[in-house]
Design an enzyme around this catalytic site. Structure first.
Site, mmCIF file in Angstrom:
data_model
loop_
_atom_site.group_PDB
_atom_site.id
_atom_site.type_symbol
_atom_site.label_atom_id
_atom_site.label_comp_id
_atom_site.label_asym_id
_atom_site.label_seq_id
_atom_site.Cartn_x
_atom_site.Cartn_y
_atom_site.Cartn_z
ATOM 1 N N TYR A 1 -6.747 57.014 -73.728
ATOM 2 C CA TYR A 1 -5.660 56.877 -74.766
ATOM 3 C C TYR A 1 -6.401 55.495 -75.549
ATOM 4 O O TYR A 1 -6.670 54.606 -74.817
ATOM 5 C CB TYR A 1 -4.420 56.599 -74.248
ATOM 6 N N GLU B 1 -4.465 56.419 -83.872
ATOM 7 C CA GLU B 1 -4.188 56.934 -82.432
ATOM 8 C C GLU B 1 -4.913 57.831 -82.235
ATOM 9 O O GLU B 1 -4.951 59.000 -82.668
ATOM 10 C CB GLU B 1 -2.840 57.069 -82.370
#
Ligand code: GDP
Ligand code: MN
Length: 405
Positions: free
Chosen positions: A126, A214
């Protein structure tokens, strides 16, 4: 302004961020052609069909499907394009109506085995970049636990979420890129790829004036490349004047229709969940007005800044927009006459009342400053059921009284 995944990937790639490549499909008939083009451009055997909507968690809602041949590509495109996709992030969540999928992205499969050893050795990380206002820095948030819900990882295993603060003037330093690659447990070629990946990602964040980038999952492939397999980018609307090409990517079908209309009228409008409509001049006063409504026990239905140069026409437009919300029980107009003259606003209120007809929600008006006396005269003479208040507290109390009935 939020971008679709396919737009975000296009943008990131301009800054050298390696991405999972894809071909956009807007019509079901184009599936075969798109698959051929994708295979030609990337050499992929399998493909992934991904719904393009402004919401995450698409995989969970059936909006991301792996296809192992042309037939499967066609089937998935057929099913996903035009569907109402429900994910935990679409309005109302999995119980809500979902969002209409108008485009799908057909991407190469990046979860392939190592071409030399035949082994599967992928890793989902992530990574996101945003601004930490309290620290007055940008921050890179990253974790070895990518692919799934990062919120859950942060809640249950916060030690697995790392942060690298980047001073906006110094920029991202080499040691920081290396620390990130190291903390993600990488070595050799993958370690090197990751330092480059982070460097380009940060350049994209700054270069595009993004407020959020993101990547989840940020994938280490079996042959040690790092690629953005998904990407979410939000751009700072205040900087869009510097990015005319990106501004054109705005997809109005993804926005609240009332907010889109408000923008056309030059109104700064944000829909909220309460029942007290607010019409205020100036963002600061609008926030203070919402605060005092809440403190007095009410719930604002919207944020609305009519701007410093509001005229009667704009007031009328603002009225129409506020009244579109069936939850509205009262409207509070709070205007400080600084640049704007209060009597103009008062005239706007009276005109709007007449033009719109059957406005049957009570209105509380607080007009203070330049032209306040004349404004009061206009309101009083109009004979309309408009309550006036002098102080902000009085106005809020009055509003809550009329809402309570
Ligand atoms: P999201 O659910 O909206 O976050 O959509 P993602 O783009 O993150 O895709 C959801 C999931 O699909 C990912 O977590 C992966 O597990 C899977 N996925 C994405 N790309 C590929 C791919 O190229 N191959 C395979 N096999 N799975 C993929
Ligand atoms: Mn994702």
């Amino acid at each position: 302004m939020n971008l679709h995944e396919y737009q975000a990937k296009l943008l990131l790639n301009r800054y050298g961020v390696p991405i999972q490549r894809g071909v956009l499909i807007e019509q079901k008939e184009d599936a075969e052609k798109a698959f051929a083009q994708l295979q030609e451009e990337t050499g992929t055997t399998w493909a992934v069909v991904k719904a393009q909507i402004h919401a995450g968690g698409r995989g969970k809602g059936g909006g991301v499907k792996l296809a192992k041949n042309l037939d499967e590509v066609k089937t998935h495109v057929d099913n996903i394009l035009g569907m109402m996709l429900k994910t935990p992030q679409t309005p109302g969540g999995l119980e809500g109506p979902g969002k209409l999928v108008r485009k799908v992205l057909l991407t190469e499969d990046v979860y392939y085995p190592d071409p030399e050893t035949g082994e599967m050795d992928t890793n989902e990380f992530y990574m996101s970049i945003l601004t930490d206002r309290a620290k007055e820095c940008n921050v890179i948030v990253y974790s070895t636990e990518g692919g799934m819900d990062i919120e859950e990882v942060a809640e249950k295993t916060p030690h697995l979420v790392h942060k690298e603060y980047v001073h906006p003037h110094l920029g991202l330093q080499g040691f920081q890129m290396r620390r990130i690659a190291f903390n993600l447990g990488l070595s050799g070629a993958a370690y090197k790829s990751m330092t480059k990946f982070v460097n380009s990602l940060y350049a994209a964040f700054v270069g595009a004036d993004a407020s959020l980038v993101e990547i989840n999952p940020c994938l280490k492939t079996s042959d040690n490349k790092i690629v953005a397999a998904d990407s979410k980018v939000s751009l700072d609307e205040n900087a869009l004047y510097r990015h005319k090409d990106l501004a054109e990517w705005n997809d109005e079908t993804e926005e609240d229709p009332t907010e889109v209309e408000a923008k056309k009228y030059g109104l700064n409008f944000v829909k909220l969940d309460g029942n007290v409509g607010c019409m205020v001049n100036g963002a600061g006063l609008a926030m203070a007005t919402m605060d005092i409504i809440k403190l007095s026990g009410g719930e604002p239905a919207n944020f609305l800044d009519v701007g410093g140069t509001a005229d009667a026409q704009r007031v009328e437009n603002a009225f129409r927009i506020i009244l579109r919300d069936p939850a509205i029980k009262a409207i509070l107009i709070n205007v400080f006459g600084g640049i704007v003259r209060c009597e103009r606003i008062a005239q706007g209120v009276v005109d709007a009342y007449k033009n719109i007809g059957d406005i049957n929600v009570p209105i509380v008006v607080r007009l203070q400053g330049n032209g306040a006396d004349k404004a009061k005269g206009i309101i009083d003479e109009s004979g309309l059921a408009v309550h006036s208040a002098v102080t902000l507290q009085e106005a809020a109390d009055l509003v809550n009284k009329v809402v309570a009935g």
